[in-house]
Design a protein around this motif. Structure first.
Motif: not given
Ligand SMILES: Cc1cc2nc3c(=O)[nH]c(=O)nc-3n(C[C@H](O)[C@H](O)[C@H](O)COP(=O)(O)OP(=O)(O)OC[C@H]3O[C@@H](n4cnc5c(N)ncnc54)[C@H](O)[C@@H]3O)c2cc1C
Length: 502
Positions: A264-265, A272-277, A302-303, A396-401
């Motif tokens: 949790y953030y 976002v910073s930790d998701q990108q990392r 939440m991540l 829901t919010f998260y990064p993908l390559r």
């Protein structure tokens, strides 16, 4: 011959089976008149009003469009005969998996719905094993065609059953949806995203071969090297060019266990910073995340990251090194791979117990370019209240390559990293006015997504028009239109998306 007797014979059912089945003789009686029926098939055909009414809506409970009949095929030949018969009469045809669409995408008003749930045979696993040693990391993105074990399944098979069959051999599909009660055909037709998508792409990227019934009723085999135009038009092609009857799926070795952290953030920027990392250093085998209502008008960030292992659980300190979450709030879950894949069942049970599972579900699913994602999410979430998504809803919010995603009709923003941005609205009541407002809001947010260089994930709930779809498919539109002309020239397949108009 009475209509009910005719249905019995044409359905090819034994009297006993017919009496026990809603696809038996009583079904046509309910309609009163004797409808024209398709030629005999091994499965069943029903014009029963209750069955047609059930096939006239979906999980979203927003759109209703009742077919004149429901076919429940047992074989590909049944599908071919039924499609040919319907197309000769210019009837619209839609395949239906489990009907988990949210906006009428598996419906066919006045036409024929093909209920795929009995096309569920599971073949043997063909080994061509890529070994990943115990303790080694799970494979990074590879050319799916080069891998690996494979399994052939009927398109109406659920991912529950595919997973169980694969796990008997210690294998798994590389990407599972978060909810396993979806069919292979239903997710391959739209893409099929899951927690491992950042590593392995979408489910449509992990299909090796398909059998497809096109609008003239013939069944064709297609793959990257054979009938490749059809293969590319069917994967994430919204059912426009054919009905998938069987799919050969890539498998990889399944891990024994999964250790999952929910971190949790304090705010979106930190998340976002930790998701990108985590995306960059590839520390997690699954990476997702969400912005959740905190119950008092605010949000929690939440991540959700998971590491697969066999023996020797990954340590928290090492696995989370360098992340800036509120560590005292972190939750760790350590379960078998199968239990992890089934985790959505708890959420389903909660929603069912509150009556929210059967409420309308006006969801909006999109992808944003990374360069605009945080700002877009902040502004959009800032305009949402808890009521806009319901007490159990979430963003829901998260990064993908992006390089993991290959099937040509899967649309993604044009950047190396993209963010899934999904407003999962689960209203607490069945209030038609509120749902109408949510649909309008979905459309308005989608317009802003597009303006920000984002795209739709086509499981969303709001009306789309042919020019929207043309814009959605962009450079791939010509490919889809040409395939449509070749494989469904009268535009009769899968009308629910309105891709090519009525
Ligand atoms: C609780 C829940 C969780 C979900 N989780 C995820 C997730 O994690 N990832 C994800 O990607 N999606 C997810 N979805 C969305 C889901 O993928 C879509 O709703 C899709 O509808 C698949 O469900 P289904 O198999 O029931 O297909 P249906 O809703 O029955 O059909 C979906 C579309 O595919 C077409 N279709 C179905 N079968 C075939 C076939 N054999 N050949 C050609 N076209 C076909 C239909 O005509 C329709 O247009 C979720 C939906 C729900 C309700």
């Amino acid at each position: 011959m009475t209509p009910d007797r005719r249905t019995l014979l044409r359905a090819g059912l034994s009297a006993t089976a017919a009496l026990a089945s809603p696809f038996g003789p009583l079904t046509t009686q309910a309609r009163g008149a004797a409808p024209e029926l398709p030629p005999p098939i091994e499965g069943g055909v029903s014009c029963d009003l209750d069955i047609c009414a059930a096939a006239g809506e979906d999980f979203g409970h927003i759109v209703r469009a009742q077919p004149q009949m429901v076919v429940r095929p047992k074989t590909s030949a049944d599908i071919g005969k039924s499609v040919q018969w319907a197309v000769e009469r210019k009837l619209k045809v839609a395949a239906r998996g489990c009907g988990h669409s949210t906006y009428g995408r598996a419906l066919a008003e006045g036409g024929v719905v093909i209920d795929m749930t009995e096309i569920n045979a599971i073949g043997d696993i063909a080994p061509d094993r890529v070994t990943v040693g115990v303790g080694a990391r799970w494979p990074e993105i590879a050319d799916p065609a080069l891998a690996s074990d494979r399994i052939k399944v009927g398109a109406g098979t659920t991912w529950f059953d595919v997973l169980d069959a694969a796990l008997k051999h210690g294998m798994t599909p590389p990407v599972l949806p978060n909810y396993l009660g979806l069919t292979v055909g239903g997710t391959v037709a739209i893409g099929g995203i899951g927690g491992s998508s950042s590593r392995h792409g979408l489910q449509a990227d992990n299909v090796l071969e398909l059998q497809v019934v096109t609008a003239d009723g013939t069944e064709l085999t297609c793959s990257r090297s054979f009938n490749a135009d059809l293969f590319d038009a069917v994967r994430a092609g919204l059912g426009q060019c054919g009905i998938i009857t069987r799919a050969t799926l890539r498998l990889i070795r399944a891990p024994e266990r999964v250790r999952r952290w929910q971190l949790y953030y304090p705010d979106l920027a930190a998340l976002v910073s930790d998701q990108q990392r985590a995306l960059d250093d590839r520390r997690f085998d699954q990476l997702q995340g969400a912005v959740l209502p905190d119950g008092s008008g605010g949000w929690r960030y939440m991540l959700d990251g998971a590491i697969f292992y066999d023996r020797g659980a990954p340590g928290t300190d090492t696995s989370l090194k360098g992340l800036s979450d509120i560590r005292s709030a972190a939750q760790t879950i350590d379960v078998s791979y199968r239990d992890d894949a089934h985790a959505f069942a708890k959420f389903e049970a909660l929603l069912r117990s509150k009556g929210h599972w059967t409420n309308p579900q006006p969801w909006l699913f999109t992808f944003l370019p990374a360069s605009r994602a945080e700002q877009f999410a902040r502004e959009t979430i800032g305009n949402l209240t808890g009521d806009d998504i319901g007490p159990f809803g979430r963003v829901t919010f998260y990064p993908l390559r992006r390089d993991a995603i290959r099937a040509p009709l899967i649309r993604m923003p044009d950047e190396t990293t993209v963010f899934a941005f999904n407003i999962v609205r689960i209203p607490a009541s069945n209030d038609a006015k509120q749902v109408e407002q949510m649909l309008s809001s979905n459309r308005a947010i989608y317009t802003r997504v597009r303006d920000a260089g984002g795209v739709l994930y086509p499981v969303s709930a709001f009306p789309m028009w042919p020019d929207d779809w043309q814009r959605h498919f962009g450079a791939s539109w010509t490919r889809l239109r040409e395939a449509k002309q070749r494989y469904d020239p009268h535009n009769l397949l899968t009308p629910g998306y309105n891709v090519f108009g009525a």
